[in-house]
Write an enzyme that holds these catalytic residues in place. Sequence first.
Site, PDB file in Angstrom:
ATOM      1  N   TYR A 153       1.297   3.119  12.264  1.00  0.00           N
ATOM      2  CA  TYR A 153       2.278   3.091  11.167  1.00  0.00           C
ATOM      3  C   TYR A 153       3.222   4.280  11.176  1.00  0.00           C
ATOM      4  O   TYR A 153       3.987   4.454  10.219  1.00  0.00           O
ATOM      5  CB  TYR A 153       1.578   3.102   9.806  1.00  0.00           C
ATOM      6  CG  TYR A 153       0.424   2.159   9.630  1.00  0.00           C
ATOM      7  CD1 TYR A 153       0.600   0.771   9.742  1.00  0.00           C
ATOM      8  CD2 TYR A 153      -0.843   2.634   9.310  1.00  0.00           C
ATOM      9  CE1 TYR A 153      -0.475  -0.090   9.550  1.00  0.00           C
ATOM     10  CE2 TYR A 153      -1.913   1.779   9.113  1.00  0.00           C
ATOM     11  CZ  TYR A 153      -1.719   0.416   9.243  1.00  0.00           C
ATOM     12  OH  TYR A 153      -2.771  -0.423   9.050  1.00  0.00           O
ATOM     13  N   SER A 194       0.824  -1.198   0.000  1.00  0.00           N
ATOM     14  CA  SER A 194       0.000   0.000   0.000  1.00  0.00           C
ATOM     15  C   SER A 194       0.856   1.244   0.000  1.00  0.00           C
ATOM     16  O   SER A 194       2.030   1.210   0.377  1.00  0.00           O
ATOM     17  CB  SER A 194      -0.902   0.005   1.227  1.00  0.00           C
ATOM     18  OG  SER A 194      -2.064  -0.727   0.975  1.00  0.00           O
ATOM     19  N   ARG A 208      -3.801   5.508  12.360  1.00  0.00           N
ATOM     20  CA  ARG A 208      -2.660   5.364  11.463  1.00  0.00           C
ATOM     21  C   ARG A 208      -1.361   5.995  11.990  1.00  0.00           C
ATOM     22  O   ARG A 208      -0.295   5.386  11.855  1.00  0.00           O
ATOM     23  CB  ARG A 208      -2.996   5.880  10.062  1.00  0.00           C
ATOM     24  CG  ARG A 208      -4.201   5.145   9.442  1.00  0.00           C
ATOM     25  CD  ARG A 208      -4.384   5.424   7.966  1.00  0.00           C
ATOM     26  NE  ARG A 208      -3.319   4.825   7.194  1.00  0.00           N
ATOM     27  CZ  ARG A 208      -2.282   5.470   6.715  1.00  0.00           C
ATOM     28  NH1 ARG A 208      -2.184   6.770   6.897  1.00  0.00           N
ATOM     29  NH2 ARG A 208      -1.341   4.838   6.051  1.00  0.00           N
ATOM     30  N   CYS A 246      -6.008   7.761  26.738  1.00  0.00           N
ATOM     31  CA  CYS A 246      -5.107   7.653  27.884  1.00  0.00           C
ATOM     32  C   CYS A 246      -3.786   7.013  27.528  1.00  0.00           C
ATOM     33  O   CYS A 246      -3.400   6.009  28.121  1.00  0.00           O
ATOM     34  CB  CYS A 246      -5.796   6.885  28.989  1.00  0.00           C
ATOM     35  SG  CYS A 246      -7.257   7.762  29.524  1.00  0.00           S
ATOM     36  N   GLY A 274      -3.157  -0.384  -3.796  1.00  0.00           N
ATOM     37  CA  GLY A 274      -1.922   0.139  -3.225  1.00  0.00           C
ATOM     38  C   GLY A 274      -1.464   1.460  -3.798  1.00  0.00           C
ATOM     39  O   GLY A 274      -0.357   1.920  -3.487  1.00  0.00           O
ATOM     40  N   GLY A 305      -8.168   1.376  -3.122  1.00  0.00           N
ATOM     41  CA  GLY A 305      -9.027   1.760  -2.004  1.00  0.00           C
ATOM     42  C   GLY A 305      -8.665   3.170  -1.560  1.00  0.00           C
ATOM     43  O   GLY A 305      -9.388   4.134  -1.778  1.00  0.00           O
ATOM     44  N   ARG A 306      -7.457   3.293  -0.980  1.00  0.00           N
ATOM     45  CA  ARG A 306      -6.981   4.570  -0.445  1.00  0.00           C
ATOM     46  C   ARG A 306      -7.052   5.702  -1.487  1.00  0.00           C
ATOM     47  O   ARG A 306      -7.447   6.815  -1.138  1.00  0.00           O
ATOM     48  CB  ARG A 306      -5.516   4.382  -0.007  1.00  0.00           C
ATOM     49  CG  ARG A 306      -4.895   5.592   0.628  1.00  0.00           C
ATOM     50  CD  ARG A 306      -3.365   5.398   0.762  1.00  0.00           C
ATOM     51  NE  ARG A 306      -3.032   4.040   1.134  1.00  0.00           N
ATOM     52  CZ  ARG A 306      -2.802   3.630   2.378  1.00  0.00           C
ATOM     53  NH1 ARG A 306      -2.824   4.480   3.363  1.00  0.00           N
ATOM     54  NH2 ARG A 306      -2.513   2.367   2.614  1.00  0.00           N
TER      55      ARG A 306
HETATM   56  N1  LLP Z   1      -6.628  -5.322  -2.484  1.00  0.00           N
HETATM   57  C1  LLP Z   1      -6.209  -6.073  -1.466  1.00  0.00           C
HETATM   58  C2  LLP Z   1      -6.177  -7.511  -1.618  1.00  0.00           C
HETATM   59  C3  LLP Z   1      -5.803  -5.468  -0.266  1.00  0.00           C
HETATM   60  O1  LLP Z   1      -5.372  -6.230   0.727  1.00  0.00           O
HETATM   61  C4  LLP Z   1      -5.825  -4.068  -0.141  1.00  0.00           C
HETATM   62  C5  LLP Z   1      -5.414  -3.420   1.089  1.00  0.00           C
HETATM   63  C6  LLP Z   1      -6.307  -3.312  -1.224  1.00  0.00           C
HETATM   64  C7  LLP Z   1      -6.677  -3.976  -2.387  1.00  0.00           C
HETATM   65  C8  LLP Z   1      -6.411  -1.820  -1.174  1.00  0.00           C
HETATM   66  O2  LLP Z   1      -5.195  -1.197  -0.947  1.00  0.00           O
HETATM   67  P1  LLP Z   1      -5.099   0.404  -1.057  1.00  0.00           P
HETATM   68  O3  LLP Z   1      -5.327   0.778  -2.501  1.00  0.00           O
HETATM   69  O4  LLP Z   1      -6.148   0.971  -0.212  1.00  0.00           O
HETATM   70  O5  LLP Z   1      -3.743   0.723  -0.577  1.00  0.00           O
HETATM   71  N2  LLP Z   1      -4.626  -0.120   7.066  1.00  0.00           N
HETATM   72  C9  LLP Z   1      -3.501   0.207   6.204  1.00  0.00           C
HETATM   73  C10 LLP Z   1      -3.708  -0.314   4.818  1.00  0.00           C
HETATM   74  C11 LLP Z   1      -3.950  -1.779   4.774  1.00  0.00           C
HETATM   75  C12 LLP Z   1      -4.233  -2.216   3.397  1.00  0.00           C
HETATM   76  C13 LLP Z   1      -4.727  -3.601   3.393  1.00  0.00           C
HETATM   77  N3  LLP Z   1      -5.050  -4.066   2.115  1.00  0.00           N
HETATM   78  C14 LLP Z   1      -3.280   1.702   6.207  1.00  0.00           C
HETATM   79  O6  LLP Z   1      -4.006   2.399   6.911  1.00  0.00           O
HETATM   80  O7  LLP Z   1      -2.368   2.185   5.541  1.00  0.00           O
END
Ligand code: LLP
Length: 456
Positions: free
Chosen positions: A350, A220, A346, A377, A258, A302-303
Amino acid sequence: MNARDARVWPQTASVDDAGVMSIGGVDVRDLADRFGTPVFVLDEADFRARARLFRDSFDSAFAEIGGAVDVYYAGKAFLCSAVARWVAEEGLRLDTCTGGELAVARKAGVPGPKLGLHGNNKSDVEIARAIEMGVGRIVLDSLAEVSRVAEAAADAGRRVPVMVRVTTGVHAGGHEYIATAHEDQKFGLSIADGGAMRAIEAVLARPELELLGIHTHIGSQIQDAAAFEASARKLLALRAKVAATTGHLMPEVDLGGGFGIAYTSADEAIDVPTVARALADVVDSVCGELGTPVPRISIEPGRAIAGPSTVTLYRVGVVKPVTVGDGEVRMRTYISVDGGMSDNLRPALYGAVYTARLANRVSTKVKVRSRIVGKHCESGDILVSDIELPADIAPGDLLAIPATGAYGRSMASNYNAVPRPAVVAVRDGRPRVIVRRETEQDLLLLDVDDEAPDAP
Ligand code: LLP
């Protein structure tokens, strides 16, 4: 806002001469008064525009090489039924990874064939629900899952389209916890150790399963096309190898999500049309070298769709000057806001870096070294670790933190029995709650003590 700053904020965000921010044509002071704080303010036009940008850029880049692309919005970034509906209306599909996400998709009326199901540890119930909903594909994550999904398909009397998730050894992205395609982690099946090939052969041996293709998600917050290109090469080579050894040419390849965004003006954001063209070129040339036709491609951002669409508004509470030592930083102003790590994990998880600005008024005061912290807290409850903010920030002011649309509300918790914030969509001057604020009553409804003296 200058041009670099503007990339970090939603497209309709603006600040007037009095320093008051509005988003989607709505004054943030009104949003805070009407809906309370903290609140996630989601710019619907921004979200939809980013969804369309992925769809249009990938459609046109791959049309040039005679290919086609499905864009799956990764619901884990942020999902509710309004968002699922927008995604479908913009011509995208929806990637889910739990029964809960499937339930939201069902509530929103997303047709099963437009859905995918992921997950490294899917339950029998989740598998059965996905099959019953007729999802477009289940992405298999282990050898054991091949027979589990095949048996569930047989029980349902259906042939189920599947992909096999593989790891390519391409390691990309930000923090170790969000990198996913290196070998020593829980996702997928390795190309290198033969696990991917064994799973593919196992799928081909099960008539209840239709092998659509292979999938990888390399991590990601990836900032350039090179890592995607490297993983595309590996997948296309595996696809050609499978065709040569089994005679089955898989029609599809999924390159995962990602795509990185700018959280602060110091960050680079991936340029979607550029990446689309780069990937189309690689797919075209590698398929040419391998002598295989171009597969149908899918991606799962997603992001990059949800992240920049949303700003979190916080109300300032305690403002405390703290002496931090006799080094370069002597004093730091700690600005406590009414949320924190329960609505944005986050930074704590991270080390993610965000920016912020005063959103309800202009200040001409000198800027001072500040740290924005939450109300939880623990001392690690930090939202923005180091930022210059006007010296006169005071209780009652509003602070806005941008780029909180992905993995903010979706990873929110009830730590310290704090109810989770609302998500308010804004568009053309109209605010609309799409996830209502939790109440203490919601929390108490989960709290059961049937041995208490006054229990019913
Ligand atoms: N496809 C799969 C199989 C995934 O596991 C993920 C994210 C995505 C797509 C979407 O990835 P994106 O485009 O959003 O980067 N909680 C972490 C991110 C975890 C991502 C998990 N999988 C954060 O806040 O950075």
